[in-house]
Each structure stands twice: as C-alpha cells, then as structure tokens.
Write an enzyme that holds these catalytic residues in place. Structure first.
Site, PDB file in Angstrom:
ATOM      1  N   LYS A 196     -16.459  53.540  -7.496  1.00  0.00           N
ATOM      2  CA  LYS A 196     -16.460  54.923  -7.983  1.00  0.00           C
ATOM      3  C   LYS A 196     -16.418  55.930  -6.838  1.00  0.00           C
ATOM      4  O   LYS A 196     -15.633  56.858  -6.858  1.00  0.00           O
ATOM      5  CB  LYS A 196     -17.725  55.215  -8.808  1.00  0.00           C
ATOM      6  CG  LYS A 196     -17.823  54.521 -10.118  1.00  0.00           C
ATOM      7  CD  LYS A 196     -18.937  55.127 -10.966  1.00  0.00           C
ATOM      8  CE  LYS A 196     -20.292  55.169 -10.292  1.00  0.00           C
ATOM      9  NZ  LYS A 196     -20.911  53.864 -10.074  1.00  0.00           N
TER      10      LYS A 196
ATOM     11  N   ARG B 263     -26.525  58.726 -16.092  1.00  0.00           N
ATOM     12  CA  ARG B 263     -26.745  57.312 -15.808  1.00  0.00           C
ATOM     13  C   ARG B 263     -27.323  56.610 -17.033  1.00  0.00           C
ATOM     14  O   ARG B 263     -27.497  55.412 -17.034  1.00  0.00           O
ATOM     15  CB  ARG B 263     -27.744  57.278 -14.662  1.00  0.00           C
ATOM     16  CG  ARG B 263     -27.790  56.105 -13.749  1.00  0.00           C
ATOM     17  CD  ARG B 263     -26.561  55.881 -12.943  1.00  0.00           C
ATOM     18  NE  ARG B 263     -26.870  55.154 -11.738  1.00  0.00           N
ATOM     19  CZ  ARG B 263     -26.619  55.583 -10.516  1.00  0.00           C
ATOM     20  NH1 ARG B 263     -26.033  56.731 -10.329  1.00  0.00           N
ATOM     21  NH2 ARG B 263     -26.923  54.833  -9.486  1.00  0.00           N
TER      22      ARG B 263
ATOM     23  N   ARG C  58     -20.330  46.278   1.705  1.00  0.00           N
ATOM     24  CA  ARG C  58     -20.384  47.732   1.877  1.00  0.00           C
ATOM     25  C   ARG C  58     -21.185  48.142   3.123  1.00  0.00           C
ATOM     26  O   ARG C  58     -22.265  47.600   3.384  1.00  0.00           O
ATOM     27  CB  ARG C  58     -21.049  48.309   0.626  1.00  0.00           C
ATOM     28  CG  ARG C  58     -20.864  49.765   0.432  1.00  0.00           C
ATOM     29  CD  ARG C  58     -20.670  50.107  -0.997  1.00  0.00           C
ATOM     30  NE  ARG C  58     -21.938  50.118  -1.734  1.00  0.00           N
ATOM     31  CZ  ARG C  58     -22.029  50.534  -2.998  1.00  0.00           C
ATOM     32  NH1 ARG C  58     -20.952  50.958  -3.643  1.00  0.00           N
ATOM     33  NH2 ARG C  58     -23.182  50.505  -3.614  1.00  0.00           N
TER      34      ARG C  58
ATOM     35  N   ARG D 103     -26.882  50.052   3.376  1.00  0.00           N
ATOM     36  CA  ARG D 103     -27.842  50.905   2.657  1.00  0.00           C
ATOM     37  C   ARG D 103     -29.004  50.052   2.169  1.00  0.00           C
ATOM     38  O   ARG D 103     -28.806  48.935   1.721  1.00  0.00           O
ATOM     39  CB  ARG D 103     -27.143  51.527   1.448  1.00  0.00           C
ATOM     40  CG  ARG D 103     -27.032  53.018   1.538  1.00  0.00           C
ATOM     41  CD  ARG D 103     -26.068  53.549   0.542  1.00  0.00           C
ATOM     42  NE  ARG D 103     -26.421  53.194  -0.832  1.00  0.00           N
ATOM     43  CZ  ARG D 103     -25.683  53.529  -1.886  1.00  0.00           C
ATOM     44  NH1 ARG D 103     -24.584  54.209  -1.713  1.00  0.00           N
ATOM     45  NH2 ARG D 103     -26.038  53.175  -3.097  1.00  0.00           N
TER      46      ARG D 103
ATOM     47  N   ARG E 185     -30.315  46.491  -9.372  1.00  0.00           N
ATOM     48  CA  ARG E 185     -29.470  47.638  -9.750  1.00  0.00           C
ATOM     49  C   ARG E 185     -28.479  47.243 -10.834  1.00  0.00           C
ATOM     50  O   ARG E 185     -28.185  48.032 -11.737  1.00  0.00           O
ATOM     51  CB  ARG E 185     -28.729  48.183  -8.524  1.00  0.00           C
ATOM     52  CG  ARG E 185     -29.632  48.983  -7.614  1.00  0.00           C
ATOM     53  CD  ARG E 185     -28.945  49.312  -6.308  1.00  0.00           C
ATOM     54  NE  ARG E 185     -27.834  50.221  -6.472  1.00  0.00           N
ATOM     55  CZ  ARG E 185     -26.813  50.311  -5.619  1.00  0.00           C
ATOM     56  NH1 ARG E 185     -26.746  49.515  -4.583  1.00  0.00           N
ATOM     57  NH2 ARG E 185     -25.861  51.177  -5.822  1.00  0.00           N
TER      58      ARG E 185
HETATM   59  P1  AMP Z   1     -25.809  55.704  -6.229  1.00  0.00           P
HETATM   60  O1  AMP Z   1     -25.413  56.160  -4.861  1.00  0.00           O
HETATM   61  O2  AMP Z   1     -25.112  56.425  -7.323  1.00  0.00           O
HETATM   62  O3  AMP Z   1     -25.750  54.208  -6.380  1.00  0.00           O
HETATM   63  O4  AMP Z   1     -27.352  56.098  -6.406  1.00  0.00           O
HETATM   64  C1  AMP Z   1     -28.341  55.620  -5.537  1.00  0.00           C
HETATM   65  C2  AMP Z   1     -29.698  55.731  -6.191  1.00  0.00           C
HETATM   66  O5  AMP Z   1     -29.961  57.123  -6.503  1.00  0.00           O
HETATM   67  C3  AMP Z   1     -29.828  55.002  -7.526  1.00  0.00           C
HETATM   68  O6  AMP Z   1     -30.149  53.637  -7.365  1.00  0.00           O
HETATM   69  C4  AMP Z   1     -30.962  55.800  -8.167  1.00  0.00           C
HETATM   70  O7  AMP Z   1     -32.204  55.460  -7.603  1.00  0.00           O
HETATM   71  C5  AMP Z   1     -30.655  57.226  -7.753  1.00  0.00           C
HETATM   72  N1  AMP Z   1     -29.778  57.917  -8.722  1.00  0.00           N
HETATM   73  C6  AMP Z   1     -28.496  58.337  -8.531  1.00  0.00           C
HETATM   74  N2  AMP Z   1     -28.023  58.955  -9.623  1.00  0.00           N
HETATM   75  C7  AMP Z   1     -29.026  58.934 -10.538  1.00  0.00           C
HETATM   76  C8  AMP Z   1     -29.155  59.402 -11.872  1.00  0.00           C
HETATM   77  N3  AMP Z   1     -28.155  60.017 -12.526  1.00  0.00           N
HETATM   78  N4  AMP Z   1     -30.336  59.191 -12.504  1.00  0.00           N
HETATM   79  C9  AMP Z   1     -31.355  58.589 -11.891  1.00  0.00           C
HETATM   80  N5  AMP Z   1     -31.294  58.098 -10.635  1.00  0.00           N
HETATM   81  C10 AMP Z   1     -30.148  58.276  -9.948  1.00  0.00           C
END
Ligand code: AMP
Length: 216
Positions: A14, A89, A128, A161, A172
């Site tokens: 994404k 989410r 990654r 990360r 996740r």
């Molecule tokens: P991502 O980079 O989108 O994988 O997000 C990394 C982390 O940020 C996730 O594992 C969550 O802990 C938090 N996060 C990102 N977007 C959301 C969301 N819409 N709602 C809740 N937590 C989020």
C-alpha cells in the site's frame, strides 16, 4: 476534496503504491502509520500515548488516530483527491470517518483494495527496510537500495522497523484479519469497493491499474 481509501494487508504494498500514485497524479498520500510515527518521534502527547500500542503491533485507540486525520483534512484546502493509507483500520473507524466526512463536507470516491495472497505478504514484510532519517522505504527483494543497507536519498543506514520483526508481523496479520478485513465487505456493501491485483512486483502497472479504478 474527495477521499480514496486504500485497503490491503500489512506488506501488500500500500505504502509503495501510494507514494507512486502521489508522484504521478498529484493525489495526496496520507499514511496514518507515518502520521503516528512522526508524532512518536516528536514526542507529542498523542505520540507518547500511541507508542506502546504501536511497538506491540496493536492498533492505537480509534479516537486518537481519527482526531489526527481530521486535523489534517480540515487544514488542507488545496488537495482534490486525498488517499488515506492505513485509516480506517476497522469498522468503527470507518463509521467515525463517515461522520467526519459529512461534517467537513468531503465525499468518498472509492475504497481501493490491493489484493495480495498471504505468502507474498510475508515474503515482502521480511524484506522490508526503512530509512530512520527520511522515512524512505525499500525492500531487499523487490526494491533494493543502490548500496546495500544504505538509503538512496540521504545515505543513512537502513533499519528493520520494530513492528516488522517476525513475532510482531504474525500478530499484525492476525489484527488485520480480525479488524481490517471486515472493511472489505463494509465498502462492498456500500458499493464503493474496487480491487486491483497487488501480487505483481510491477509498480508502474499497479499504479496505472489503480488510477484507472480511482478515475473509474
Ligand atoms: P502502518 O504503518 O500502517 O502499518 O501502521 C503502523 C502502526 O501504527 C500499526 O501497527 C498501528 O499500531 C498504528 N496504526 C496505524 N494506523 C492506525 C489506525 N488507523 N488505527 C489504529 N492504529 C493505527
């Protein structure tokens, strides 16, 4: 402004697709994960609250991220198409977003699903790498930096990360299956779902396919 929601599992590509879409089309990319990581880095109250959830691969509270997104949407008077990556989410966040869009006066164009099988997702996440200095993303298999382990843009040393470590990745994916996957049916039900095949590593092809679906 109109909103496009980008849906897909962690590791579905994404973020990479969104950055490319922004580059070629003028669509603005807003990543909830980037927004939260910046808040953590800056040590803001929201960032401090979010950190423990993020480090363990759990979702931060709905209101916390929804408020951050709303602040960005309200402050942006120029963007025509805003691509939301990582928000909503779960179904409660989708409902918060619908309320917010009605209040602010923006429309939902579509929810674009990047469809990728589980084995591809796991392979991609394990490759990654990110730049801790400028945030650029790479992948040792599909998007390697020019010099091993070094950022192409700013020469900082690339890292894995914290939430891409194998034990957190599994969690996740479980969180995705339980919370985010239901959004696919939610937006299909609203006749807003469009899908592209995300399994190919051909970014230019995926970008064109996505633009066609968005412009529909
Ligand atoms: P991502 O980079 O989108 O994988 O997000 C990394 C982390 O940020 C996730 O594992 C969550 O802990 C938090 N996060 C990102 N977007 C959301 C969301 N819409 N709602 C809740 N937590 C989020």
């Amino acid at each position: 402004m109109e909103i496009v929601i980008l849906l897909g599992a962690p590791g579905s590509g994404k973020g990479t697709l969104a950055v490319e879409l922004a580059k070629v089309s003028g669509i603005r990319h807003l990543s909830s994960g980037d927004l939260l990581r910046a808040a953590v880095k800056d040590g803001t109250p929201a960032g401090m609250k979010a950190k423990t959830f993020m480090d363990t691969g759990n979702l931060v509270p709905d209101e916390l991220i929804a408020e951050m997104i709303e602040d960005v949407v309200r402050a942006d008077t120029k963007t025509q198409t805003l691509l939301l990556d990582g928000f909503p989410r779960n179904v409660p966040q989708a409902e918060i977003l619908a309320g917010m869009m009605a209040r602010v006066g923006v429309m939902l164009r579509c929810a674009l699903l990047l469809d990728v099988p589980d084995d591809v997702v796991i392979r991609r996440i394990s490759g990654r790498r990110v730049c801790p200095a400028c945030g650029a993303g790479f992948n040792v298999d599909t998007l390697p930096p020019k010099q091993d382990g070094i950022c192409d843009n700013c020469s900082a040393e690339l890292i894995i990360r914290k939430d891409d470590k194998p034990e957190t990745v599994q969690h996740r994916l479980e969180v995705y299956a339980a919370q985010t996957f239901p959004l696919i049916e939610y937006y299909r039900g609203a006749e807003k779902l469009v899908t592209i095949d995300g399994s190919s590593d051909d970014l230019a092809w995926k970008t064109q396919a996505a633009l066609q679906k968005i412009r529909g």
